[in-house]
Design a protein around this motif. Sequence first.
Motif, mmCIF file in Angstrom:
data_model
loop_
_atom_site.group_PDB
_atom_site.id
_atom_site.type_symbol
_atom_site.label_atom_id
_atom_site.label_comp_id
_atom_site.label_asym_id
_atom_site.label_seq_id
_atom_site.Cartn_x
_atom_site.Cartn_y
_atom_site.Cartn_z
ATOM 1 N N ASP B 166 -109.714 112.787 47.795
ATOM 2 C CA ASP B 166 -108.376 113.316 48.067
ATOM 3 C C ASP B 166 -107.988 114.405 47.078
ATOM 4 O O ASP B 166 -107.324 115.378 47.447
ATOM 5 C CB ASP B 166 -107.340 112.195 48.069
ATOM 6 N N VAL B 167 -108.443 114.244 45.839
ATOM 7 C CA VAL B 167 -108.129 115.297 44.869
ATOM 8 C C VAL B 167 -108.818 116.593 45.273
ATOM 9 O O VAL B 167 -108.251 117.686 45.214
ATOM 10 C CB VAL B 167 -108.594 114.866 43.458
ATOM 11 N N LEU B 168 -110.072 116.466 45.703
ATOM 12 C CA LEU B 168 -110.807 117.662 46.102
ATOM 13 C C LEU B 168 -110.167 118.320 47.309
ATOM 14 O O LEU B 168 -110.017 119.541 47.378
ATOM 15 C CB LEU B 168 -112.252 117.283 46.430
ATOM 16 N N GLU B 169 -109.777 117.514 48.285
ATOM 17 C CA GLU B 169 -109.171 118.080 49.488
ATOM 18 C C GLU B 169 -107.831 118.715 49.168
ATOM 19 O O GLU B 169 -107.479 119.744 49.733
ATOM 20 C CB GLU B 169 -109.022 116.993 50.557
ATOM 21 N N ALA B 170 -107.104 118.092 48.252
ATOM 22 C CA ALA B 170 -105.822 118.683 47.857
ATOM 23 C C ALA B 170 -106.048 120.046 47.242
ATOM 24 O O ALA B 170 -105.327 121.007 47.533
ATOM 25 C CB ALA B 170 -105.104 117.755 46.880
ATOM 26 N N ALA B 171 -107.072 120.131 46.406
ATOM 27 C CA ALA B 171 -107.355 121.423 45.780
ATOM 28 C C ALA B 171 -107.730 122.442 46.838
ATOM 29 O O ALA B 171 -107.326 123.609 46.775
ATOM 30 C CB ALA B 171 -108.480 121.260 44.761
ATOM 31 N N GLU B 172 -108.522 122.008 47.807
ATOM 32 C CA GLU B 172 -108.930 122.950 48.842
ATOM 33 C C GLU B 172 -107.730 123.396 49.665
ATOM 34 O O GLU B 172 -107.594 124.561 50.024
ATOM 35 C CB GLU B 172 -109.961 122.284 49.752
ATOM 36 N N ALA B 173 -106.844 122.439 49.940
ATOM 37 C CA ALA B 173 -105.641 122.776 50.702
ATOM 38 C C ALA B 173 -104.769 123.738 49.922
ATOM 39 O O ALA B 173 -104.070 124.574 50.506
ATOM 40 C CB ALA B 173 -104.881 121.504 51.038
ATOM 41 N N ASP B 174 -104.819 123.606 48.584
ATOM 42 C CA ASP B 174 -104.002 124.506 47.779
ATOM 43 C C ASP B 174 -104.601 125.900 47.704
ATOM 44 O O ASP B 174 -104.057 126.774 47.036
ATOM 45 C CB ASP B 174 -103.851 123.942 46.351
ATOM 46 N N GLY B 175 -105.761 126.099 48.339
ATOM 47 C CA GLY B 175 -106.314 127.441 48.368
ATOM 48 C C GLY B 175 -107.299 127.748 47.268
ATOM 49 O O GLY B 175 -107.640 128.903 47.049
ATOM 50 N N ALA B 176 -107.811 126.734 46.574
ATOM 51 C CA ALA B 176 -108.778 127.014 45.498
ATOM 52 C C ALA B 176 -110.116 127.386 46.113
ATOM 53 O O ALA B 176 -110.559 126.808 47.097
ATOM 54 C CB ALA B 176 -108.935 125.782 44.608
ATOM 55 N N THR B 177 -110.774 128.387 45.537
ATOM 56 C CA THR B 177 -112.102 128.752 46.024
ATOM 57 C C THR B 177 -113.120 127.701 45.596
ATOM 58 O O THR B 177 -112.836 126.852 44.774
ATOM 59 C CB THR B 177 -112.533 130.110 45.451
#
Lengths: 274, 277
Positions: B166-177
Amino acid sequence: MSRRAPLRVAVIERSALVLIVAFFMAPLGWLITTAYKPARDIFSFPPTLAFAPTLNNFRGVFHYFDLPHLIQSSLIITVGSVLLSLLLGVPAGYALARSRTRRAVALAYFFLAVRTVPPVATLIPFYLMMRDVGLLGTWWAVILINTMLNSAFVVWMMFAYFRSLPKEMEEAALTDGCTLTGAFFRVSLPLVKPGIVASALLCVMFSWNDFIYSAFLTRAETKPISVALLAAYGTKDINWGTLGALAHFSTIPIVVIALLLNRYFVQGLTRGIS
Amino acid sequence: MLAIAGWPLAQGVAFSLYDYSLLRPERKAFVGFQNYVALWTDDAARNSLVVTFVFTVAAVALQFVLGLGLALLLWRDSLFHRICLAVLLIPVTVTPVVVGLVFRALLAPDFGMIGYFAARWGFSPPRGYLGDPNTALATLVAIDTWQWVPFMALILLAGLKSLPTDVLEAAEADGATASQRFRLVVLPMLLPAVFLALVIRTMDAFRVFDIVFATTHGGPAGATDVLMIYGVKQGLEFFNIGFASAIANTMIVCIALLSVAFVFLIRRADRRANELL
């Protein structure tokens, strides 16, 4: 990791993996095929990939080595030390895991540390100890020292596994009228079977592949395969073909076991150390 | 069990304080720390120390980098990946002595698959990779890497798989490359596994023996004379037990210090990772 990775990336990834696997398997492939090459093709100048297969090397193995005896030695050492290590290690791991003192954790780490001692340190005193006791050169010397190291490892692994078992299960068994040892055998033990298998597998690997202790603590009659491989190199007519054939018997058993029980192998390597 | 483990260790410490030679047992004399001093002053001993440290650092660093790359490649849940991992773990199970012999044959300049062509086309010194003091140690690092990179990859992969998605997906959702995700999210949370892998490999690489014994036996000209080989030679070929025990005890101390340092780092990284969550 995002599951909808684009197809292109997936293809590149998989091809890379295939290449990597091939790269890692290449030396072993060489070893296996060398066993079937006649000497002329092994030493061909320049080396070629094509060859006429022959079983001569295997005949050479039986001629130069007392293979059944070697396998017997390896088996006795491995089975002996693994059984003893499990017998000593599993209950000890259980005791440590269920103990309520803080020293228990420190003791578990100590057992792990025992295994990291360089063999040089223990080899010489152990050699003298075995000489004084009269066990030098017998299988027992190697079994004992392997057990010493492996049981420490087993204690560590079983400590980790038992600790992850909720105590409620045993308490439930106790309230149902089981004795403490009964609970151990009927409830806890079956639940950590993966752990036991993993520990046993790793112990088998360590004992079967052990070289330094077996080399210095055995006589000619009690040498296991791992030592014979190296001892034979360079004498008389021993060539790479013969060694390749001998290596068959030395490595394939472990490889097969590791592949068949791969799930436990992976679990054991990662779980027991986390 | 503690007795069987403890007694040889204690005896080892005792021996190191004596000048004990099995060939001349009557000359057993108490020489205090002379054996340890010899470790510093004797050229061969110092060389052994340097060789061992160089090997350990190089091998562990290389195996870590490659292992991490391999773990990232394997970080997907599919049958193909699981089979790849299973097959890749085979080198780990092969007897180290066999590994040494196999590479010794492959790298031989006269007839080895690799060695012959390397020598012929000038890639390797004329006596082969293992026969030349300048390349022997690097070659051993490579051989060790062949056997243990899959192991490193396995531990790192286990660490990767245990990361909360979930942390990874949150980061991805936040637009992190991808690169940002890796550097700022994956790596810090992976640190405990990283240190664990480093600890185990370092302790094992420090004690390398079988591979060296099977290929170069410490040569050529002491280029691969790791501490274990040096100690065994002193103890069982020259029967200089006092000195060999001193070597062994020094190794134990080094390993103990290393592991204590690493455990400390692991605990700290663990705490930091938990804070991130």
